[in-house]
Scaffold this active site. Structure first.
Site, PDB file in Angstrom:
ATOM      1  N   GLU A  95      -4.904  -5.111 -21.056  1.00  0.00           N
ATOM      2  CA  GLU A  95      -5.565  -3.822 -20.871  1.00  0.00           C
ATOM      3  C   GLU A  95      -5.399  -3.310 -19.434  1.00  0.00           C
ATOM      4  O   GLU A  95      -5.557  -4.055 -18.468  1.00  0.00           O
ATOM      5  CB  GLU A  95      -7.059  -3.957 -21.189  1.00  0.00           C
ATOM      6  CG  GLU A  95      -7.813  -2.637 -21.092  1.00  0.00           C
ATOM      7  CD  GLU A  95      -9.314  -2.794 -21.304  1.00  0.00           C
ATOM      8  OE1 GLU A  95      -9.953  -1.791 -21.647  1.00  0.00           O
ATOM      9  OE2 GLU A  95      -9.836  -3.905 -21.119  1.00  0.00           O
ATOM     10  N   LYS A 106      -9.207   3.877 -27.256  1.00  0.00           N
ATOM     11  CA  LYS A 106     -10.314   2.924 -27.359  1.00  0.00           C
ATOM     12  C   LYS A 106     -11.574   3.607 -27.889  1.00  0.00           C
ATOM     13  O   LYS A 106     -12.030   4.611 -27.344  1.00  0.00           O
ATOM     14  CB  LYS A 106     -10.564   2.312 -25.983  1.00  0.00           C
ATOM     15  CG  LYS A 106     -11.595   1.209 -25.940  1.00  0.00           C
ATOM     16  CD  LYS A 106     -11.614   0.593 -24.546  1.00  0.00           C
ATOM     17  CE  LYS A 106     -12.609  -0.531 -24.397  1.00  0.00           C
ATOM     18  NZ  LYS A 106     -12.534  -1.160 -23.063  1.00  0.00           N
ATOM     19  N   CYS A 146      -9.986  -4.245 -26.001  1.00  0.00           N
ATOM     20  CA  CYS A 146     -11.064  -4.934 -25.313  1.00  0.00           C
ATOM     21  C   CYS A 146     -12.413  -4.849 -26.021  1.00  0.00           C
ATOM     22  O   CYS A 146     -12.640  -5.592 -26.969  1.00  0.00           O
ATOM     23  CB  CYS A 146     -11.152  -4.471 -23.869  1.00  0.00           C
ATOM     24  SG  CYS A 146     -11.978  -5.693 -22.798  1.00  0.00           S
TER      25      CYS A 146
END
Length: 297
Positions: free
Chosen positions: A46, A119, A156
């Site tokens: 990431e 995300k 994540c």
């Protein structure tokens, strides 16, 4: 058609500063190494272009973002084409003035962008002030079609949510990918650090089990000092790994040190596992309607 055997690779990298060219070239060296080892699909961690800037809320950090397409996608697209690989990257996207995302971009053996994922779950915790920087994604949970199969790319904090993995799998994802940047607060006890890491690995292995797909996780490593005086900084815990469709660990990196992992996945075995453990057949979708609520009051 997806290949019967697929060699995947990942890069676990430390970041020393915000010099994008230096960090990109470091990644490029490892990508070349993995490609030479026969990897057809490679994952980067990431926000690999810069330091993890979310340790504080600083409007100047928005200068690190760039449009997609932009310089980063041009650089990594050329690598994907040069090495004839599928490449999963993670970028700080400037979508518009005052509008930014944490975005994974996938290339399929070409300079052209095969797909992207913004995300969806954004944390806001001490040292991880991501809500200040990232607007939650608006592209949903849709796998990206590539020459090696459908890639369910998540980022994540998404890794803690079984709903995200499930929706990717329900849309036909052949593999799940998690570029991540997570580490320890050095003020925590050794016991607490062990519990946190164990939870992180277990939840992602559980996504492999529950959905009968391999999971590939690339985490950053190294210590990054906090720009805020008195804050402890983050010791990123590395330990990137690849798990098979029953959650078995196929390869795992050390906590410290830059490294790469290479694994040959038996994609036909994934199909066999799904036949032996038919979770999707037995799901009681008639009884799950309240999952769309925030809480069952």
């Amino acid at each position: 058609m997806r290949p019967a055997k697929l060699k995947v690779g990942l890069v676990q990298q430390a970041v020393a500063d915000n010099d994008k060219a230096t960090n990109w070239n470091k990644s490029a060296e490892q990508i070349a190494k993995l490609a030479a080892e026969g990897c057809e699909c490679i994952l980067l961690q990431e926000l690999h272009s810069t330091l993890y800037f979310c340790q504080q809320e600083d409007t100047d950090a928005f200068d690190l973002a760039e449009p997609i397409p932009g310089p980063a996608t041009e650089f990594f697209g050329e690598l994907a084409e040069k090495h004839n690989i599928v490449l999963v990257t993670s970028l700080f996207e400037k979508r518009g003035s005052g509008l930014y995302h944490n975005t994974a971009v996938v290339f399929d053996r070409s300079k052209e962008i095969a797909g992207k994922y913004r995300k969806m779950h954004i944390p806001d915790d001490p040292g991880f002030y991501e809500k200040f920087y990232f607007t939650p994604g608006d592209m949903g949970f849709t796998p990206i079609e590539t020459s090696v199969g459908k890639l369910g790319v998540l980022v994540c904090w998404d890794q803690w949510y079984p709903e995200a993995a499930r929706l990717m799998a329900m849309a036909g994802a052949d593999l799940l990918f998690y570029p991540t940047a997570i580490g320890w607060d050095l003020t925590d006890t050794e016991e607490e650090r062990t519990r946190q890491h164990g939870a992180w690995e277990t939840i992602q292995r559980s996504h492999a089990v529950a959905n009968s797909v391999p999971v590939i996780v690339a985490n950053r490593t190294g210590f990054e000092a906090s720009p805020v005086e008195g804050d402890p900084g983050i010791q990123f815990w590395g330990q990137s790994f690849v798990a098979g469709p029953q959650g078995e660990i196929l390869a795992k990196a050390e906590a410290e040190g830059e490294t790469t992992l290479t694994v040959e996945l038996d994609m036909e075995r994934t199909e066999k596992v799904k036949r032996i453990w038919p979770y999707f057949r037995d799901r009681r979708i008639d009884a799950y309607d309240e999952l769309t609520k925030r809480w069952r009051d």
